[in-house]
Write a protein that holds these residues in place. Structure first.
Motif, mmCIF file in Angstrom:
data_model
loop_
_atom_site.group_PDB
_atom_site.id
_atom_site.type_symbol
_atom_site.label_atom_id
_atom_site.label_comp_id
_atom_site.label_asym_id
_atom_site.label_seq_id
_atom_site.Cartn_x
_atom_site.Cartn_y
_atom_site.Cartn_z
ATOM 1 N N UNK A 255 0.250 1.282 8.034
ATOM 2 C CA UNK A 255 1.256 1.062 6.991
ATOM 3 C C UNK A 255 0.704 0.183 5.875
ATOM 4 N N UNK A 256 -0.069 -0.827 6.233
ATOM 5 C CA UNK A 256 -0.675 -1.715 5.233
ATOM 6 C C UNK A 256 -1.581 -0.932 4.285
ATOM 7 N N UNK A 257 -2.417 -0.074 4.850
ATOM 8 C CA UNK A 257 -3.322 0.721 4.020
ATOM 9 C C UNK A 257 -2.542 1.741 3.194
ATOM 10 N N UNK A 258 -1.472 2.278 3.765
ATOM 11 C CA UNK A 258 -0.621 3.210 3.015
ATOM 12 C C UNK A 258 -0.042 2.515 1.788
ATOM 13 N N UNK A 259 0.452 1.297 1.957
ATOM 14 C CA UNK A 259 1.043 0.571 0.830
ATOM 15 C C UNK A 259 -0.014 0.230 -0.219
ATOM 16 N N UNK A 260 -1.207 -0.112 0.214
ATOM 17 C CA UNK A 260 -2.279 -0.386 -0.741
ATOM 18 C C UNK A 260 -2.612 0.861 -1.558
ATOM 19 N N UNK A 261 -2.695 1.996 -0.875
ATOM 20 C CA UNK A 261 -3.012 3.234 -1.570
ATOM 21 C C UNK A 261 -1.855 3.647 -2.486
ATOM 22 N N UNK A 262 -0.619 3.449 -2.023
ATOM 23 C CA UNK A 262 0.538 3.761 -2.864
ATOM 24 C C UNK A 262 0.556 2.885 -4.114
ATOM 25 N N UNK A 263 0.166 1.625 -3.960
ATOM 26 C CA UNK A 263 0.072 0.731 -5.122
ATOM 27 C C UNK A 263 -0.987 1.232 -6.094
#
Length: 289
Positions: A255-263
């Protein structure tokens, strides 16, 4: 949510034009839908009052490993269960599904009801699912490699490297998983609760799916696992507790990496804030271990 004439909507999102061959006459209007973090979806209403949801394919869905073709396959498999919207039309630009009329269950959904729905999904027959099981390591590697160098901070890199491999568990379990089940992806319908947004659905370890749901709802892990096992009549509760707790930090890293990529893809600060919050939480948990 903005309602606009069909031609105006097509100018805003050209993927809607790919539906011209599906509809015998242009729809009455299209309406932007809120709530989804991945991509803009549309409610489409025809002059005969039929309603659909258009789920486009874009560079964002591709970057986040979302396949509308895969989503259509999953929805086709479970279309007779009555729990999900039925797929209607698929092309290279996106997926059209039926509109589920009802109220979102964001605020008044008892957690036991959510767990029962998750258990029901995990009990579906997966023998006909035309897809390989979810590859956790490949997914987090994909997210990490797409991140720009300025987002690959040491804290994120350390957590990614620490948790990039699957846990060593005694038994292997596979079932259909939703991977984002919470009240915001459920609708109160006259026929019962319906589940929407199956874009991350896959065949995987249901203990990972349970860990994801526990994480997004901020429920207590041990109590949640015991309740879930009770609903499914599972006696090997310790195996499930161990499995969920082993998957929990990995679900948080994903989830952390998903949010970074979404940002990186969308530039909205809230995604970066969520990634930072998860990163700090994982570090604090490691310090306490």
């Amino acid at each position: 949510m903005a309602i606009m004439a069909w031609q105006e909507a097509c100018q805003l999102d050209t993927s809607l034009r790919s539906l011209d061959h599906f509809f015998s006459t242009p729809p009455e209007y299209a309406q932007t839908l809120t709530g989804g973090l991945t991509n803009r979806c549309w409610k489409v209403k025809t002059h005969s009052s039929d309603c659909f949801v258009w789920r486009p394919s874009t560079h964002i869905t591709k970057a986040l490993s979302i396949s509308r073709f895969h989503e259509q396959q999953i929805l086709s498999l479970i279309k007779d269960t009555g729990i999900a919207p039925k797929p209607v039309y698929l092309n290279e630009y996106g997926l059209l599904v039926e509109w589920i009329e009802g109220e979102p269950l964001t605020d008044d959904l008892p957690f036991d009801s959510l767990l029962k729905t998750l258990a029901k999904i995990h009990n579906f027959d997966i023998t006909k699912v035309p897809t390989v099981p979810f590859n956790y390591t490949a997914r987090v590697d994909h997210y990490w490699m797409l991140l720009r160098e300025e987002l690959q901070l040491d804290q994120y890199r350390d957590l990614y490297q620490q948790w990039r491999n699957v846990p060593s568990l005694d038994n292997t379990i596979h079932s259909l998983c939703h991977f984002d089940l919470a009240g915001y992806n459920m609708v109160k319908h006259s026929e019962g609760h319906k589940v929407i947004d199956w874009e991350y659905a896959c065949v995987s370890d249901p203990r990972l799916d349970l860990a994801i749901t526990i994480g997004v709802t901020n429920e207590k892990p041990l109590e949640s696992v015991y309740r879930y096992c009770q609903f499914r009549g599972i006696e090997s509760v310790d195996d499930w507790v161990n499995g969920v707790m082993a998957w929990k930090p990995r679900a948080e890293v994903m989830a952390m990496l998903w949010y970074l990529l979404a940002y990186q893809l969308k530039g909205q600060e809230r995604y970066l804030t969520e990634a930072q919050t998860l990163g700090d939480l994982l570090v604090s948990q490691s310090d306490q271990a």
